[in-house]
Design an enzyme around this catalytic site. Structure first.
Site, PDB file in Angstrom:
ATOM      1  N   SER A 100      -4.155  10.138  -8.963  1.00 15.62           N
ATOM      2  CA  SER A 100      -3.432   8.892  -8.958  1.00 15.62           C
ATOM      3  C   SER A 100      -2.978   8.429  -7.566  1.00 15.62           C
ATOM      4  O   SER A 100      -2.592   7.267  -7.411  1.00 15.62           O
ATOM      5  CB  SER A 100      -2.198   9.015  -9.855  1.00 15.62           C
ATOM      6  OG  SER A 100      -1.304   9.996  -9.364  1.00 15.62           O
ATOM      7  N   LYS A 151       3.711   7.082  -1.429  1.00 18.20           N
ATOM      8  CA  LYS A 151       3.278   6.715  -2.779  1.00 18.20           C
ATOM      9  C   LYS A 151       4.431   6.034  -3.514  1.00 18.20           C
ATOM     10  O   LYS A 151       5.580   6.497  -3.432  1.00 18.20           O
ATOM     11  CB  LYS A 151       2.817   7.978  -3.524  1.00 18.20           C
ATOM     12  CG  LYS A 151       2.203   7.739  -4.891  1.00 18.20           C
ATOM     13  CD  LYS A 151       1.668   9.054  -5.469  1.00 18.20           C
ATOM     14  CE  LYS A 151       1.040   8.896  -6.827  1.00 18.20           C
ATOM     15  NZ  LYS A 151       0.507  10.190  -7.352  1.00 18.20           N
ATOM     16  N   SER A 205      -3.664  14.982  -8.415  1.00 13.67           N
ATOM     17  CA  SER A 205      -3.481  13.595  -7.965  1.00 13.67           C
ATOM     18  C   SER A 205      -3.359  13.418  -6.459  1.00 13.67           C
ATOM     19  O   SER A 205      -3.387  12.288  -5.977  1.00 13.67           O
ATOM     20  CB  SER A 205      -2.251  12.977  -8.633  1.00 13.67           C
ATOM     21  OG  SER A 205      -2.580  12.511  -9.920  1.00 13.67           O
TER      22      SER A 205
END
Lengths: 489, 110
Positions: free
Chosen positions: A160, A85, A184
């Protein structure tokens, strides 16, 4: 693009591919080239990646191939391909947090989790798209376009960590790292039909994770199977001198004894998590999972978590408060975006213009909210009260875990929703209603794919959510592996 | 309520003046349209947050972080640091060996 199934598949997971590499059935170099080819075909549609680290990956693969050729020891994740990420710092490529503020930022150091993955033999192939600074539940709040769900490209992948989830679901990589502040990792895992695991707060070093909510953030894996999640967790977890909040408790070999025996499991079903506000298909998937556990001999107990809905309110005070403080560092002085200078302008003006230009709508909204709840006159009514409710939520979990080993519920109230649904902020935040309290209490939690629902002619993945007491990762993963096995039959 | 200095927001939400003050504290430069949009959003969010005001928290100790973990103190010895050239390479504006910033003091000095 259609995914064939959302059931766990350990014949095609990361550890199976590590075995392929170690046993010589495929080289690491071939694996990297295959992955790059897959990404080249799919990513123009799903937009899961920011920067690909192709040369870095090729170089690592070459070293791994040479190591194997020499017969030297290979790490537990050797030859696996993992995406990161893009809010986790790496000393190659950019670390953008999907924000104009960090569009050209190149971290001079690696996060601890990056060092540990490299030491375990993983090949790190690229940085994945996310909601800006990890603030969002749809991966639409991205500086360079939204991520699309590989199961239905007109729908969001969740957020996210939406890029990480989509990259795993589309088989671009074997697994990915995400970060989880209120769901997330787990919510996008549920939307994309992958496993998503948030460890206990303090288990995994946050050194090098761009801070959002410092008392809530935790890094964890998104993977194709529970055993993969366990293997990655074991590689990255443990005490880190660079993060003084990491625990010195020993990290167990989580699946050394295999999946849990369902007949010895006490599974709590929170009454508040199965309700008519959920999509009917979500309740059906949950009921099916409960039925499978019951049929395998598990003890099913109903438990109460009455502060479930208040968790979202608590979270949306604590997380923005911490974010508003953490994001003060982005001022255009030492690194990141700086607004064009204006003659006669002072420092305060430069800060304000830089931050207004550099941050997107959702980040500005949360900074304002956090600043407001911390400001004189409102601190006690909002922030202090939220911290008091946080303790009540933890006590509620403590009571529930007196009756059961793990809690089981839906990960999300609905399957993936359409891109551009334009949900108002509160509706968007309520996506996290079943996940935020794990972060508030700091306990480990995991989503596994449990079935598909029909929605407007599309078959969409649904996840179920398991939670366990703090630092009981081994029990949580063993229970999850048992349920995964029951659902695969 | 646990303190006399702190009141929940008016049911109508924060005023435009309060939003403007908050934006100043947050170092954000919002125009009138931005302030109005922020007021609408914060009002809706704080309305949801008001769920917390119905809970009895009398005597409950605030919990700023999960678990009872405490910071460990590091030995007071120098550790690795980034080279000055690396730090300067990250800065958006540099003059010589320094990071350039606008004038900090006002016309009158301080």
């Amino acid at each position: 693009m259609k995914m064939t199934d959302s059931k766990p598949d350990s014949s095609n997971d990361l550890l199976a591919r590590v075995d392929d590499f170690k046993s010589g059935r495929i080289s690491a170099t071939e694996r990297v080239e295959n992955a790059l080819s897959t990404i080249a075909g799919l990513d123009p549609t799903i937009n899961a990646f920011h920067d690909l680290l192709a040369e870095e990956a090729r170089s690592t693969a070459k070293e791994l191939d040479a190591t194997r050729e020499r017969g030297d020891d290979l790490g537990p994740l050797a030859g696996s391909i993992i995406a990161i990420k893009d809010n986790i710092c790496m000393n190659v490529g950019r670390t953008t947090c999907s924000s104009r503020m960090l569009e050209e930022y190149r971290s001079p150091f690696d996060a601890t989790v990056i060092e540990r993955l490299r030491a375990a033999g993983a090949i790190l192939l690229g940085k994945t798209n996310l909601d800006e600074f990890a603030m969002g539940s749809s991966s639409e709040h991205c500086a360079w376009g939204p991520v699309r769900n590989p199961h239905a490209t007109d729908r969001v992948p969740g957020g996210s960590s939406g890029g990480s989830a989509a990259a795993v679901a589309a088989d671009c990589v074997d697994a990915a790292l995400g970060s989880d502040t209120g769901g997330s990792i787990r919510q996008p895992a549920a939307f994309c039909g992958t496993v998503g695991f948030k460890p206990t707060y303090g288990r995994v070093s946050r050194h090098g994770l761009v801070a959002f909510g410092s008392s809530l953030d935790q890094i964890g894996p998104l993977s194709r199977s529970v055993r993969d999640a366990a293997a990655i967790y074991e590689a990255i977890a443990g005490l880190d001198p660079a993060d003084s909040t990491t625990s010195d408790l020993e990290v167990a070999n989580c699946l050394a004894s295999g999946p849990a025996d369902p007949a010895r499991l006490r599974v709590g079903i929170p009454r508040e998590h199965r309700n008519d506000r959920n999509h009917a298909g979500v309740n059906e998937v949950l009921d099916h999972a409960v039925d499978r556990l019951r049929a395998a001999g598990a003890t099913i107990v109903d438990v109460d978590l009455p502060l479930t809905r208040q968790g979202v309110s608590t979270y949306y005070v604590i997380a923005p408060a911490e974010a508003s403080s953490n994001l003060t560092r982005f001022d255009g002085i030492r690194y990141g975006h700086r607004a064009e200078s204006v003659p006669g302008e002072g420092l305060e003006d430069l800060y304000a213009r830089t931050r207004t230009e550099g941050f997107g709508d959702e980040v500005r909204r949360r900074i304002l909210l956090g600043t407001y709840v911390l400001s004189a006159g409102y601190y006690d009514a909002y922030y202090k009260r939220a911290l008091q409710v946080r303790r009540l939520i933890k006590q509620e979990y403590d009571s529930a875990f007196e009756q059961c080993d793990v809690l089981l519920g839906p990960t999300t109230p609905t399957p993936a929703f359409p891109i551009g649904a334009d949900l108002d902020p509160v509706s968007m935040y309520l996506n996290d209603v079943y996940t935020v309290n794990s972060n508030i209490a700091g306990i480990p939690a995991l989503s596994i794919p449990a079935g598909l629902v029909d929605e407007d002619g599309e078959k969409l993945p649904v996840g179920v959510h398991l939670q366990a007491p703090a630092f009981a990762e081994a029990d949580l993963l063993a229970a999850a592996a048992a349920l995964e096995s029951l659902l695969a039959d | 309520m646990t303190s006399s200095d702190s009141q929940p927001t008016d049911p109508g939400g924060p005023s435009i003046e309060e939003i403007a003050r908050t934006a100043t504290l947050a170092r954000l430069a919002l125009d009138q349209e931005g302030l109005e949009a922020a007021r609408t959003d914060l009002t809706a969010i704080l309305e949801h947050v008001a769920l917390l005001s119905s809970l009895d928290v009398e005597g409950v100790e605030p919990m700023p972080r999960p678990h009872d973990i405490v910071n460990r103190l590091a030995d007071d010895v120098p550790g690795p640091v980034l080279d000055r050239s690396v730090i300067l390479s990250l800065a958006p504006a540099v003059e010589g060996d320094f990071i350039a910033v606008p004038k900090v003091l006002g016309e009158g000095g301080a």
